[in-house]
Motif scaffolding. Sequence first.
Motif, PDB file in Angstrom:
ATOM      1  N   GLN A   1       0.818  -1.210   0.000  1.00 48.66           N
ATOM      2  CA  GLN A   1       0.000   0.000   0.000  1.00 48.66           C
ATOM      3  C   GLN A   1       0.855   1.265   0.000  1.00 48.66           C
ATOM      4  O   GLN A   1       0.431   2.297  -0.509  1.00 48.66           O
ATOM      5  CB  GLN A   1      -0.936  -0.002   1.211  1.00 48.66           C
ATOM      6  CG  GLN A   1      -1.874  -1.184   1.267  1.00 48.66           C
ATOM      7  CD  GLN A   1      -2.724  -1.321   0.022  1.00 48.66           C
ATOM      8  OE1 GLN A   1      -3.199  -0.334  -0.534  1.00 48.66           O
ATOM      9  NE2 GLN A   1      -2.917  -2.557  -0.440  1.00 48.66           N
ATOM     10  N   VAL A   2       2.063   1.159   0.559  1.00 45.27           N
ATOM     11  CA  VAL A   2       2.953   2.316   0.618  1.00 45.27           C
ATOM     12  C   VAL A   2       3.723   2.495  -0.691  1.00 45.27           C
ATOM     13  O   VAL A   2       3.883   3.617  -1.189  1.00 45.27           O
ATOM     14  CB  VAL A   2       3.935   2.180   1.797  1.00 45.27           C
ATOM     15  CG1 VAL A   2       4.934   3.343   1.809  1.00 45.27           C
ATOM     16  CG2 VAL A   2       3.168   2.124   3.112  1.00 45.27           C
ATOM     17  N   ILE A   3       4.187   1.389  -1.264  1.00 42.90           N
ATOM     18  CA  ILE A   3       5.049   1.487  -2.444  1.00 42.90           C
ATOM     19  C   ILE A   3       4.269   1.424  -3.756  1.00 42.90           C
ATOM     20  O   ILE A   3       4.862   1.588  -4.828  1.00 42.90           O
ATOM     21  CB  ILE A   3       6.121   0.384  -2.431  1.00 42.90           C
ATOM     22  CG1 ILE A   3       5.468  -0.999  -2.626  1.00 42.90           C
ATOM     23  CG2 ILE A   3       6.926   0.427  -1.144  1.00 42.90           C
ATOM     24  CD1 ILE A   3       6.486  -2.114  -2.782  1.00 42.90           C
ATOM     25  N   LYS A   4       2.959   1.197  -3.703  1.00 44.25           N
ATOM     26  CA  LYS A   4       2.172   1.053  -4.939  1.00 44.25           C
ATOM     27  C   LYS A   4       2.262   2.278  -5.846  1.00 44.25           C
ATOM     28  O   LYS A   4       2.419   2.131  -7.062  1.00 44.25           O
ATOM     29  CB  LYS A   4       0.719   0.738  -4.582  1.00 44.25           C
ATOM     30  CG  LYS A   4      -0.159   0.491  -5.791  1.00 44.25           C
ATOM     31  CD  LYS A   4      -1.472  -0.161  -5.386  1.00 44.25           C
ATOM     32  CE  LYS A   4      -2.245   0.694  -4.411  1.00 44.25           C
ATOM     33  NZ  LYS A   4      -3.592   0.129  -4.118  1.00 44.25           N
ATOM     34  N   PRO A   5       2.163   3.516  -5.313  1.00 42.15           N
ATOM     35  CA  PRO A   5       2.314   4.668  -6.226  1.00 42.15           C
ATOM     36  C   PRO A   5       3.681   4.708  -6.905  1.00 42.15           C
ATOM     37  O   PRO A   5       3.785   5.082  -8.077  1.00 42.15           O
ATOM     38  CB  PRO A   5       2.117   5.866  -5.291  1.00 42.15           C
ATOM     39  CG  PRO A   5       1.321   5.341  -4.144  1.00 42.15           C
ATOM     40  CD  PRO A   5       1.800   3.952  -3.948  1.00 42.15           C
ATOM     41  N   THR A   6       4.734   4.323  -6.187  1.00 37.31           N
ATOM     42  CA  THR A   6       6.074   4.311  -6.770  1.00 37.31           C
ATOM     43  C   THR A   6       6.170   3.259  -7.858  1.00 37.31           C
ATOM     44  O   THR A   6       6.788   3.485  -8.912  1.00 37.31           O
ATOM     45  CB  THR A   6       7.125   4.039  -5.679  1.00 37.31           C
ATOM     46  OG1 THR A   6       6.988   5.007  -4.647  1.00 37.31           O
ATOM     47  CG2 THR A   6       8.529   4.105  -6.257  1.00 37.31           C
ATOM     48  N   VAL A   7       5.578   2.099  -7.631  1.00 36.91           N
ATOM     49  CA  VAL A   7       5.574   1.048  -8.647  1.00 36.91           C
ATOM     50  C   VAL A   7       4.847   1.520  -9.907  1.00 36.91           C
ATOM     51  O   VAL A   7       5.294   1.278 -11.035  1.00 36.91           O
ATOM     52  CB  VAL A   7       4.922  -0.234  -8.091  1.00 36.91           C
ATOM     53  CG1 VAL A   7       4.753  -1.281  -9.197  1.00 36.91           C
ATOM     54  CG2 VAL A   7       5.760  -0.810  -6.964  1.00 36.91           C
TER      55      VAL A   7
END
Length: 302
Positions: free
Chosen positions: A216-222
């Motif tokens: 949930q934290v890294i999804k925008p970065t992915v």
Amino acid sequence: MRASIRRKSPLGSRWTPYVFLAPAAVYILLFQGVPLVQQVYLSFTETTLLNPTRSEWVGLANYERIFVDPEFHRTLRTTLVYTVACVVGSVGVGLALALLLNRSFRGRGVARALVTVPWAAPGIAVALIATWMFNAQYGIVNRFLDAIGLGVPGGSILDSQQYALPAILVTTIWQLFPFTSVVLLSALQSVSQDLVEAATMDGAGRWWTFRAVTWQVIKPTVGLLALLMTIWSIRRFELIWLMTKGGPVGTTETIVIDLYSQAFQSQQLGTAAAIGMVGVLISLAVIGASTAVARVAERRLS
């Protein structure tokens, strides 16, 4: 008195943001906007490389010619396969490596530094080294495959219609995954360890902890990395050209390779410009779809 001083301050003016953005805007307008307009015009003309000053307006004839050409359809399919494989491979390998480097172990700092080596290497150097490694006579890849009984018939991987594209994909992913791993490793640093420990104490396994907390934290970065990798893969030229020049028999020819061939080998600048505009439209479509998906995700979260 203080209010009047603030009004006179140039940093307090409403035009201040525009002043700082002006140099970048002028640069983009001159070196990207003007050439793009020229390319659009060129795509509607019949212009040759030997006489570029003389052009004949042909309307949509260049677009009709490329879209009825079966070879261009194959080029689009190859571009799609190459792009999807590069995005999935580079982001997937980068994520796996970032999760590994995020753990505490001896020599972690050295490992993090070594990961960036492929990304720091110039693309031309990577292509030349990969060509040497896949060489039929003295390439280490062929020798390794022969040793385990999986040798390619004839030994020439880059001349094989079946194995040339996979070889280029492996080389491209090897060059791209360090960037994704470094960016994702930075994103992993922002994951709250308190939430991870709370999920572990509640009995969640590693997979569910990753899915419920870390992802949930890294999804925008992915998502951002996937967009960048998509655009970079569509416009990648030097690695493919130096390794196979789009061959054998066009099996590794992407849009950019086809554009170069039409412009500098067939000397048809109008057709090349039309192919380039197709690539631009594909990139804009990808950006638009990514933006729409991001907005839908934000609305669901809000």
